[in-house]
Every structure is written in C-alpha cells, then in structure tokens.
Design an enzyme around this catalytic site. Structure first.
Site, PDB file in Angstrom:
ATOM      1  N   HIS A 280      -7.497  -6.201  -0.543  1.00  0.00           N
ATOM      2  CA  HIS A 280      -6.120  -5.040  -0.583  1.00  0.00           C
ATOM      3  C   HIS A 280      -5.259  -5.741   0.912  1.00  0.00           C
ATOM      4  O   HIS A 280      -4.848  -5.217   1.973  1.00  0.00           O
ATOM      5  CB  HIS A 280      -6.527  -3.754  -0.151  1.00  0.00           C
ATOM      6  CG  HIS A 280      -5.685  -2.307   0.145  1.00  0.00           C
ATOM      7  ND1 HIS A 280      -4.768  -2.201  -1.128  1.00  0.00           N
ATOM      8  CD2 HIS A 280      -5.236  -2.061   1.292  1.00  0.00           C
ATOM      9  CE1 HIS A 280      -3.803  -1.426  -0.491  1.00  0.00           C
ATOM     10  NE2 HIS A 280      -3.902  -1.212   0.438  1.00  0.00           N
TER      11      HIS A 280
ATOM     12  N   SER B 123       1.046  -1.648   0.319  1.00  0.00           N
ATOM     13  CA  SER B 123       0.197   0.013   0.358  1.00  0.00           C
ATOM     14  C   SER B 123       1.406   1.335   0.014  1.00  0.00           C
ATOM     15  O   SER B 123       2.100   1.490  -1.140  1.00  0.00           O
ATOM     16  CB  SER B 123      -0.724  -0.048   1.552  1.00  0.00           C
ATOM     17  OG  SER B 123      -1.550   1.306   1.025  1.00  0.00           O
TER      18      SER B 123
END
Length: 432
Positions: free
Chosen positions: A411, A270
């Site tokens: 994610h 991320s």
C-alpha cells in the site's frame, strides 16, 4: 452484472499468505480475504435509469442518468457539500527557484471566509523552471504537511493538527523539522518536472482534520459552528470536505497564469484516492482522475465485501461518510449504487485506477472489476473501453483512456506508479 471469478491465481496465493501489520485483531477477524467467500452479487447497471429506461445515447447519460447517480452518491454515501464561500483571498508567500534550479517553488495561502469564520489552506506548487508557458499539473493532497513531500528546506512547516506518527517527525500531533521529506518517495517530483508538469499539493488536514470531532472544525465548522443537532443524514463527511477543498484549490489554479488549469489531473492515495474520485465526479473541471490503492469507498466494489468493508470503514472512520452510509453496514447488497458507478461519473474524462499485489485490504481485484464495470459508459460516450477482459498480471499496465495496473508490492505510491501516470497523462490529458 454477475460477479466474475477470473483472477490471477499466483497473486491470490501470495496475498493470502500476507497479513497487513496495521490491522487490529478485531478488523482482521472481520475481514474476508478468500475469493470463494465473496458473496454473490448483482451490480446496478449504470446505463439503466431509476425508472428502468435504458440509456442509449450521450444526451440521456448527460441529462438524466448521470445526475441520478451523482445524487445517489451524494445522498447515500459522501454527503452534500456546499458551494463556494462568500469570500476568498489568496496570498503569495513565496516564489523562488528550488531543487537545484530545476523548479520554481510557489507557496500560496488560500483563505476562505464564510459568515465571519475563516479557513486557510496552504498550497505548495512546483513548476518546471524552464517552462515557456502555462503547464499542466497533477493536484493531490498529502497526509503530513507540504514539508513531507520533499526535503527542500524552503517549504513552510505546517503547524496544524496531525495524526500521531513519531517515526515521521510528528510529535504531540504537531509536525517537527524531522518530518521534512518523509513522504518524498511518494511524490516523484524530478520525474513530474522533467515531463513538463507542475505538482500542486496541500495538507488534507488544512481542509478538515482527520478525526471524529463532531464536524465542528475545518471546512465543516466554516459553514456551521456549532453544527446542527441532529445532523442531517446526508450532511457531508470528511471525504466530501477534502474533495471540496480540491475544488477550491482548482479555483485558485484558474487564476494562476503559470498553470494550464484546463489540464489538471486530480490524484490521491488510499483515503485520498477515494477523495480524488469523488472530486473528479463532482467537479468536471478536472481533466483526469487517478485513484491509487483507494479500496472501500473508492475504486473497489462494495458488494464484494473483500478486505475492508462498509461496516469496518464506517466503524473505524465514522466521520468520513454521511450518516446515511451507515445503514449499509453489513448490507452492501442494499446500496442503490456501487463504486463502478463512481468511476463512470468521471467519464468521458480519462481515469486511472491502480492496485498493489500485497494490498489485500483495498481489494485489488475489486478495483479492477469496478473499472471494468464502468467500461460500458466510456464505450457509449467515447467509443473507448477498458482494454482488458481479465485481471492483468502484476506490473503489466493496461493502457488507454481507462487505465489500470496491478503493481508488485504494498500500500504505497512508488516511482513505478508515477511512471505509468505520467505516460498516461502525456497521451490522454496533456494538450488535449
């Protein structure tokens, strides 16, 4: 280079039916998840110099074009970081067998001093306990303190400021004992150790707190306290500070006889995936770079304006990038660079970009297209190029010096991801 339309139709249908729960209504309204609405764009050519001269050999890339691209990213996107501090000291706090004897656990405080001010970064290292000599390593920052990567009770509990997360043991912006092991699923330590690697990690907030504090604290405050007003438009943001911190940890690893510092892979997930790419671009001592679900400002092409955009990221996280980057809010086409050129700055070293099917916010297709657009640079420097013309199906890794996979799921970092990274590192990093 014209935008490409090829993508996996099955994934698109699935992805368009999913809305990330973490998005605010305002962010969701701004975000585009429709491939047909991606603006037409032309990417800057990484093999054409600012004066229009083509790059036809390695010398032209190394001596002219690479410095040009690096300077553009420094000036317009991430900001200009300082060098090493005036003084540095390292304190070994712990060296013990851990994880049932499978690991040697080391905990080191790196204290950086500049102008009488100090900053301490706590580093956790797990080494295979049976290693006959120096071992290669994966180095990455963590989000919640070193104690989150394992339920090992011997890890020192981080006491610095943290983003609020009561469900992960962070109360009143402080980690509690309940935070131990809460991120262990993202760090497949048994697989890393069994494959002969060390894991090196540190809390990213030790380097710079992740909130807009007018750049008064962390690494920024170390060099200028209080910061100048007005702040230079190319002054470093938090992403550059975290990348700078990774280089300071690598400085330490070069002094550790149990680490093969020539074979350290920098990785991140991320926002820390963005950080890993910038660290790999600015510090060529890193032997390889892994970007996991890094999205906008990381591996994804900005000009696609798919999912998170330059405007959204600058509005939500105004401290991440330099001031100049904000002039491209809603004007990605005016950027003098795009993220394929960031990936190209890693060349000729191995690079791995990974996406996830449900992570629309990070634009998985744009991450693949950026890697593909960096391929000509790798071809020029190494003879290798990305071994895929089209976006691969989920869970079908593209192997090579330039590696990619689209993992099923959201994610995150999973054991599947680690299995691919370790196999890739075995072939392209370890011992080379």
């Amino acid at each position: 280079m014209k935008a490409e339309c090829s993508f996996v139709l099955f994934w698109l249908i699935l992805a368009l039916s999913l809305v990330p729960a973490a998005l605010s209504a305002q962010e969701e309204e701004k975000a585009n998840y429709d491939e047909s609405k991606v603006p037409k764009y032309t990417l800057p050519d990484p093999l054409v110099c600012n004066d229009g001269a083509p790059v036809t050999d390695k010398a032209a890339w190394i001596e002219k074009r690479r410095p040009e691209i690096l300077e553009l990213f420094t000036e317009q996107v991430y900001g200009r970081a300082p060098g090493r501090t005036e003084k540095v000291s390292r304190t070994l706090l712990d060296s013990s067998l851990a994880l049932g004897g499978a690991a040697l656990r080391k905990q080191v405080d790196i204290t950086l001093e500049q102008g009488g001010r100090t900053l301490t970064v706590g580093v956790l290292i797990y080494l295979p306990s049976n290693a006959p000599g120096p071992v290669p390593a994966f180095l990455g920052l963590n989000f919640g303190g070193n104690q989150t990567v394992s339920d090992d009770p011997g890890i020192i509990l981080n006491t610095n400021w943290m983003r609020p997360s009561p469900d992960k043991g962070v109360v009143d912006n402080k980690a509690t004992e309940a935070s131990r092991g809460t991120a262990s699923s993202r760090w497949d330590i048994p697989a890393i150790l069994a494959s002969g690697y060390a894991l090196v990690t540190a809390y990213y907030g030790d380097i710079d707190p992740d909130y807009p504090d007018s750049f008064a604290n962390g690494a920024h405050g170390l060099f200028q306290s209080p910061p100048p007003e007005p702040r230079p438009a190319d002054a470093w943001g938090s992403l550059a500070a975290w990348a700078w911190g990774l280089s300071r940890i690598l400085d330490y690893l070069e002094t550790d006889s149990q680490i093969d510092s020539r074979h350290v892979v920098v990785l991140g997930h991320s926002r820390l995936g963005k950080t890993a790419l910038w660290a790999g671009a600015t510090d060529q001592r890193f032997a390889g770079v892994i970007s996991n679900n890094s999205g906008c400002g990381g591996a994804a092409l900005s000009r696609r304006a798919f999912g998170e955009t330059v405007e959204i990221i600058n509005t939500s996280f105004p401290h991440w990038f330099c001031g100049n980057f904000k002039q491209y809010n809603g004007h990605e086409d005016k950027l003098p660079v795009d993220q394929h050129e960031l990936i190209a700055l890693v060349a000729p070293r191995p690079v791995y970009v990974a996406s996830a099917t449900e992570d629309r916010w990070a634009d998985p297709h744009g991450e693949f297209l950026a890697l593909k657009a960096a391929s000509p640079v790798y071809k020029l420097l190494t003879g290798d190029s990305l071994a895929a013309a089209d976006w691969p199906a989920p869970d079908s890794p593209v192997r090579g010096r330039m590696a990619y996979h689209l993992r099923t799921g959201g994610h995150d970092v999973t054991p599947y991801d680690w299995a691919q990274y370790i196999r890739w590192a075995d072939e392209y990093v370890k011992g080379k």
